[in-house]
Design an enzyme around this catalytic site. Structure first.
Site, PDB file in Angstrom:
ATOM      1  CG  HIS A 126      -2.005  -1.062   1.125  1.00  0.00           C
ATOM      2  ND1 HIS A 126      -2.836  -1.374   2.169  1.00  0.00           N
ATOM      3  CD2 HIS A 126      -2.348  -1.918   0.124  1.00  0.00           C
ATOM      4  CE1 HIS A 126      -3.644  -2.368   1.816  1.00  0.00           C
ATOM      5  NE2 HIS A 126      -3.363  -2.719   0.583  1.00  0.00           N
ATOM      6  CB  CYS A 162       9.711  15.408 -15.045  1.00  0.00           C
ATOM      7  SG  CYS A 162       8.453  14.715 -13.957  1.00  0.00           S
ATOM      8  CG  ASN A 225      -6.143  -9.905  13.117  1.00  0.00           C
ATOM      9  OD1 ASN A 225      -5.472  -8.870  13.131  1.00  0.00           O
ATOM     10  ND2 ASN A 225      -7.429  -9.915  12.814  1.00  0.00           N
TER      11      ASN A 225
END
Ligand SMILES: [Zn+2]
Length: 251
Positions: A126, A162, A225
């Site tokens: 991510h 750029c 978890n």
């Protein structure tokens, strides 16, 4: 549910680790909350009452860009104030033992690198909220530079090389997943012999598919978890204990 004590769980996990040579760790918000970083998506999270900023809106609109930067600067302060915890440090030990092939993380706080893991072995699917880069050429910019630019000019920063738009290196909503990183994550998941999930509820795809790939290729699967996950039934070991309470016992 697994009611074993952290010591029993650590013994169980150590046994799996001893029989493994290619471990992949997969981490999510749950490992960072133990460092005091709030889960931004939780009901009480920082962004719970704010609409997420879509990638297309960032590209199209200067006010949206400035709002995105404002939020990211706040978030970065929280990242910098946090310290790596026992969960992160245990992965560093596994890496030093030559056991850990990589850490795939949904987190954007950079704590795996700060804990001492080899940055080449951290796959941030991510992105990373502690650095910024040009959307066109990829040139990096620090958040401090971006902040100074906005404070001095009132405009969002452009790439000095750029002229492209600069954005934190996070994957925003509506932005394509980094294909190369995902391919590498999938390959390493398929090649591992032990896949350890730390603090992910395994509901966001395609990331949640990685433990399934590992399992399909014969790896053992461990899920630590706080809440149960849709993949618990596939796992060889699960625990809802605090990650640090188990991982600090992993030498
Ligand atoms: Zn550029």
């Amino acid at each position: 549910m697994n009611f074993n004590s952290p010591v029993q769980l650590a013994q169980q996990l150590l046994e799996l680790i001893d029989h493994s040579d290619h471990i992949v760790a997969f981490t999510g918000a749950g490992i960072s909350t133990e460092s005091g970083i709030p889960d931004f998506r939780s009901p009480n999270g920082l962004w719970a009452k704010m609409d997420p900023i879509m990638f297309d809106d960032f590209v199209a609109d200067e006010d949206t860009r400035l709002e995105d930067w404002r939020r990211r600067f706040i978030q970065n302060e929280e990242f910098l104030a946090a310290e790596a915890n026992e969960g992160h440090k245990a992965l560093v030990r596994l890496e030093k033992r030559g056991k850990l092939d990589c850490t795939i993380t949904q987190n954007i706080d950079g704590l795996h690198q700060r804990s001492g893991q080899n940055p080449d072995k951290v796959i941030e699917i991510h992105g990373n909220g502690t650095v910024a880069s040009c959307l066109d050429c990829g040139a990096e910019m620090t958040l401090a530079e971006a902040k100074r630019h906005i404070e001095e000019t009132g405009h969002s920063p452009l790439c000095p090389h750029c002229g492209g738009l600069v954005k934190t290196s996070i994957i925003n909503f509506g932005q394509a997943m980094p294909e190369e990183k995902m391919m590498r994550a999938m390959r390493l998941s398929g090649d591992c012999d032990l896949f350890i999930v730390l603090g992910s509820s395994l509901v966001v795809y395609p990331a949640a598919g990685l433990p399934q790939i590992a399992k399909q290729h014969g790896a053992k699967l461990v899920i630590i978890n706080r809440d149960s996950t849709p993949l618990d039934e596939l796992a060889d070991m699960t625990s809802q204990q605090e990650i640090g309470s188990i991982m600090k016992l992993i030498a």
